[in-house]
Design a protein around this motif. Structure first.
Motif, PDB file in Angstrom:
ATOM      1  N   VAL A  85      -3.295  47.836  30.022  1.00 55.29           N
ATOM      2  CA  VAL A  85      -2.160  47.082  29.504  1.00 55.29           C
ATOM      3  C   VAL A  85      -2.273  45.624  29.962  1.00 55.29           C
ATOM      4  CG1 VAL A  85       0.359  46.867  29.514  1.00 55.29           C
ATOM      5  CG2 VAL A  85      -0.703  49.127  29.550  1.00 55.29           C
ATOM      6  N   VAL A  86      -2.260  44.681  29.012  1.00 58.47           N
ATOM      7  CA  VAL A  86      -2.347  43.261  29.372  1.00 58.47           C
ATOM      8  C   VAL A  86      -1.175  42.501  28.747  1.00 58.47           C
ATOM      9  CG1 VAL A  86      -4.867  43.222  29.608  1.00 58.47           C
ATOM     10  CG2 VAL A  86      -3.819  42.776  27.372  1.00 58.47           C
ATOM     11  N   GLU A  87      -0.940  41.285  29.251  1.00 62.37           N
ATOM     12  CA  GLU A  87       0.158  40.479  28.711  1.00 62.37           C
ATOM     13  C   GLU A  87      -0.198  39.855  27.368  1.00 62.37           C
ATOM     14  OE1 GLU A  87       1.740  37.582  31.443  1.00 62.37           O
ATOM     15  OE2 GLU A  87       1.728  39.003  33.105  1.00 62.37           O
ATOM     16  N   GLU A  88      -1.384  39.237  27.308  1.00 58.85           N
ATOM     17  CA  GLU A  88      -1.740  38.451  26.131  1.00 58.85           C
ATOM     18  C   GLU A  88      -3.136  38.795  25.605  1.00 58.85           C
ATOM     19  OE1 GLU A  88       0.324  36.500  24.740  1.00 58.85           O
ATOM     20  OE2 GLU A  88       1.826  36.114  26.274  1.00 58.85           O
ATOM     21  N   GLY A 103     -12.315  51.433  27.804  1.00 60.13           N
ATOM     22  CA  GLY A 103     -11.293  52.298  27.212  1.00 60.13           C
ATOM     23  C   GLY A 103     -10.542  51.558  26.121  1.00 60.13           C
ATOM     24  N   ARG A 104      -9.271  51.953  25.906  1.00 61.86           N
ATOM     25  CA  ARG A 104      -8.430  51.297  24.898  1.00 61.86           C
ATOM     26  C   ARG A 104      -7.544  50.249  25.578  1.00 61.86           C
ATOM     27  NH1 ARG A 104     -10.958  53.295  20.363  1.00 61.86           N
ATOM     28  NH2 ARG A 104     -11.032  55.558  20.426  1.00 61.86           N
ATOM     29  N   TYR A 105      -6.889  49.458  24.745  1.00 57.12           N
ATOM     30  CA  TYR A 105      -6.009  48.409  25.273  1.00 57.12           C
ATOM     31  C   TYR A 105      -4.597  48.546  24.718  1.00 57.12           C
ATOM     32  CZ  TYR A 105      -9.963  45.757  27.099  1.00 57.12           C
ATOM     33  OH  TYR A 105     -11.049  45.343  27.810  1.00 57.12           O
ATOM     34  N   HIS A 106      -3.675  47.824  25.364  1.00 54.62           N
ATOM     35  CA  HIS A 106      -2.331  47.650  24.809  1.00 54.62           C
ATOM     36  C   HIS A 106      -1.842  46.252  25.209  1.00 54.62           C
ATOM     37  CE1 HIS A 106       1.260  49.375  22.922  1.00 54.62           C
ATOM     38  NE2 HIS A 106       1.915  48.492  23.690  1.00 54.62           N
ATOM     39  N   VAL A 107      -1.560  45.418  24.222  1.00 51.50           N
ATOM     40  CA  VAL A 107      -1.140  44.043  24.496  1.00 51.50           C
ATOM     41  C   VAL A 107       0.379  43.946  24.387  1.00 51.50           C
ATOM     42  CG1 VAL A 107      -1.429  41.627  23.867  1.00 51.50           C
ATOM     43  CG2 VAL A 107      -3.321  43.235  23.504  1.00 51.50           C
ATOM     44  N   LEU A 108       1.038  43.538  25.489  1.00 52.72           N
ATOM     45  CA  LEU A 108       2.505  43.479  25.511  1.00 52.72           C
ATOM     46  C   LEU A 108       3.045  42.245  24.778  1.00 52.72           C
ATOM     47  CD1 LEU A 108       3.098  44.340  29.275  1.00 52.72           C
ATOM     48  CD2 LEU A 108       3.485  45.866  27.321  1.00 52.72           C
ATOM     49  N   HIS A 109       2.246  41.191  24.721  1.00 49.88           N
ATOM     50  CA  HIS A 109       2.673  39.886  24.190  1.00 49.88           C
ATOM     51  C   HIS A 109       3.794  39.292  25.042  1.00 49.88           C
ATOM     52  CE1 HIS A 109       0.202  39.402  20.618  1.00 49.88           C
ATOM     53  NE2 HIS A 109       0.178  40.726  20.604  1.00 49.88           N
ATOM     54  N   GLY A 110       3.512  39.201  26.341  1.00 45.79           N
ATOM     55  CA  GLY A 110       4.449  38.570  27.261  1.00 45.79           C
ATOM     56  C   GLY A 110       4.658  39.409  28.505  1.00 45.79           C
ATOM     57  N   ASP A 116      14.288  33.853  30.830  1.00 41.74           N
ATOM     58  CA  ASP A 116      13.891  33.329  29.519  1.00 41.74           C
ATOM     59  C   ASP A 116      14.328  34.259  28.390  1.00 41.74           C
ATOM     60  OD1 ASP A 116      12.528  31.198  30.761  1.00 41.74           O
ATOM     61  OD2 ASP A 116      10.839  32.535  31.175  1.00 41.74           O
ATOM     62  N   GLY A 117      15.118  35.267  28.729  1.00 43.16           N
ATOM     63  CA  GLY A 117      15.611  36.178  27.698  1.00 43.16           C
ATOM     64  C   GLY A 117      14.569  37.177  27.226  1.00 43.16           C
ATOM     65  N   VAL A 118      13.514  37.421  28.054  1.00 44.18           N
ATOM     66  CA  VAL A 118      12.495  38.396  27.667  1.00 44.18           C
ATOM     67  C   VAL A 118      12.729  39.695  28.437  1.00 44.18           C
ATOM     68  CG1 VAL A 118      10.033  38.890  27.484  1.00 44.18           C
ATOM     69  CG2 VAL A 118      10.858  36.537  27.222  1.00 44.18           C
ATOM     70  N   GLY A 119      13.295  40.671  27.772  1.00 45.25           N
ATOM     71  CA  GLY A 119      13.518  41.987  28.370  1.00 45.25           C
ATOM     72  C   GLY A 119      12.536  42.980  27.777  1.00 45.25           C
ATOM     73  N   LEU A 123       9.147  43.001  24.342  1.00 44.58           N
ATOM     74  CA  LEU A 123       7.709  43.266  24.531  1.00 44.58           C
ATOM     75  C   LEU A 123       7.339  44.582  23.835  1.00 44.58           C
ATOM     76  CD1 LEU A 123       7.643  42.421  28.339  1.00 44.58           C
ATOM     77  CD2 LEU A 123       7.043  40.916  26.438  1.00 44.58           C
ATOM     78  N   HIS A 124       6.042  44.779  23.626  1.00 45.42           N
ATOM     79  CA  HIS A 124       5.597  46.022  22.985  1.00 45.42           C
ATOM     80  C   HIS A 124       5.498  47.132  24.020  1.00 45.42           C
ATOM     81  CE1 HIS A 124       4.907  44.261  19.098  1.00 45.42           C
ATOM     82  NE2 HIS A 124       4.229  43.270  19.641  1.00 45.42           N
ATOM     83  N   MET A 125       6.657  47.485  24.621  1.00 40.99           N
ATOM     84  CA  MET A 125       6.671  48.528  25.654  1.00 40.99           C
ATOM     85  C   MET A 125       7.015  49.876  25.055  1.00 40.99           C
ATOM     86  SD  MET A 125       8.443  46.992  29.002  1.00 40.99           S
ATOM     87  CE  MET A 125       7.594  45.822  30.042  1.00 40.99           C
ATOM     88  N   HIS A 126       7.933  49.836  24.101  1.00 38.35           N
ATOM     89  CA  HIS A 126       8.436  51.078  23.532  1.00 38.35           C
ATOM     90  C   HIS A 126       7.299  51.881  22.908  1.00 38.35           C
ATOM     91  CE1 HIS A 126      11.609  53.631  22.112  1.00 38.35           C
ATOM     92  NE2 HIS A 126      11.050  53.638  20.901  1.00 38.35           N
ATOM     93  N   ASP A 127       6.452  51.197  22.111  1.00 44.28           N
ATOM     94  CA  ASP A 127       5.390  51.971  21.462  1.00 44.28           C
ATOM     95  C   ASP A 127       4.223  52.265  22.397  1.00 44.28           C
ATOM     96  OD1 ASP A 127       4.738  49.333  21.392  1.00 44.28           O
ATOM     97  OD2 ASP A 127       3.732  49.417  19.447  1.00 44.28           O
TER      98      ASP A 127
END
Lengths: 199, 199
Positions: A85-88, A103-110, A116-119, A123-127
């Motif tokens: 899991v990475v941020e960007e 392996g595989r990746y998952h990009v959170l985009h932040g 800053d109002g980022v909860g 982010l792509h946490m749910h999926d």
């Protein structure tokens, strides 16, 4: 003075929108374009349009891609059981360059940043959790940045993922390659010593 | 890794052609474009094409312009009797910004550099002399850079122009505004002291 050359000052203004590029550097870049061959300048303009037209985000890992799902998600040679899991997207590219992970990746985009109002919903946490619930993944590497926001995000995700019975890891803290211990900051030295490894 | 996203790696390659921009900065700029609105990216691409289409060089002073002759050469409010000679359009813009000069300009597009194959014929020197021979100009300010090439160019031009009975000057050497004398290099201090002025 530049007001008399609107096409030049317009390009300078557009280039100065880039992060870390001020008016002086923008003018230098504009002069470079001015001096270059017309074909080169058009190639640059075309590359910009092309990027906006062709690039989208992978519906599985959210990395940038021209085909959906992206080659990283469809490559049968990559280990399906580990997700990093990475941020960007840049972080993903950096890890790929190190050739340390297959392996595989998952990009959170932040990263989580309440000020800053980022909860979690921004982010792509749910999926990510949905992907994990499919049951094929047995390890998640939380490679968010080692900043306050990155650490908080890693902690939050660890609490979310551990109850699913999946191993959660984080890349090691320590002294960077080629460093003099003398010049490394004390927090890093502290983490390096407490995380010392058997030879 | 980036090979799987050709439109992205192509833009990075195009951006890395800029002077002073390496692959890492180019990737950062490309990500900025990727994240920006489509309209903004297209505005940048359009500004690049527009610049190449509209900008040419003034047939009199060789500065960049959209109309020939340029506004600086046609402005009746500017002093026709003084010409400031500079190496590059950037130098002209810098002098205009200082609001210290209200005459005409002449852009050489370079400085004498025999090792790089730049002689008097490669620069716009010939038509500078033609302009001077018209007889309306009574002072030439040689504002070439204070580098070896710039000084050589100024010397060469001074020898060419003085026989025409025209006053030849050069901007003053000295200690820059806001400097501590302690930290200024010795050659500059030497010039500043020998060129001292009455208060």
């Amino acid at each position: 003075m530049l007001d008399s050359i609107p096409s030049f000052s317009r390009l300078v203004a557009e280039l100065a929108k880039f992060p870390g590029i001020g008016n002086k550097t923008a003018a230098r870049l504009a002069f470079h374009i001015l001096r270059s061959q017309e074909s080169e300048a058009l190639a640059l303009a075309d590359a910009i349009c092309d990027l906006k037209k062709k690039i989208r985000f992978c519906s599985i890992c959210h990395h940038i891609t021209e085909s959906d799902p992206c080659p990283l998600c469809t490559d049968p040679a990559r280990d399906e059981q580990v997700v990093c899991v990475v941020e960007e997207p840049q972080d993903l590219i950096s890890i790929e360059r190190s050739r340390s992970f297959h392996g595989r990746y998952h990009v959170l985009h932040g990263a989580l940043s309440p000020l800053d109002g980022v909860g979690p919903d921004e982010l792509h946490m749910h999926d990510l959790v949905e992907r994990l619930k499919e049951g094929r993944i047995n390890e998640v590497i939380l490679a968010t940045n080692f900043s306050v926001e990155g650490e908080a995000t890693a902690l939050y995700l660890a609490r979310l993922i551990k109850p699913l019975g999946i191993r959660v890891t984080r890349p090691a803290h320590g002294i960077p390659m080629g460093s003099d211990i003398e010049y490394v900051d004390e927090a890093t030295v502290h983490r390096a010593v407490s995380g010392r490894q058997e030879l």
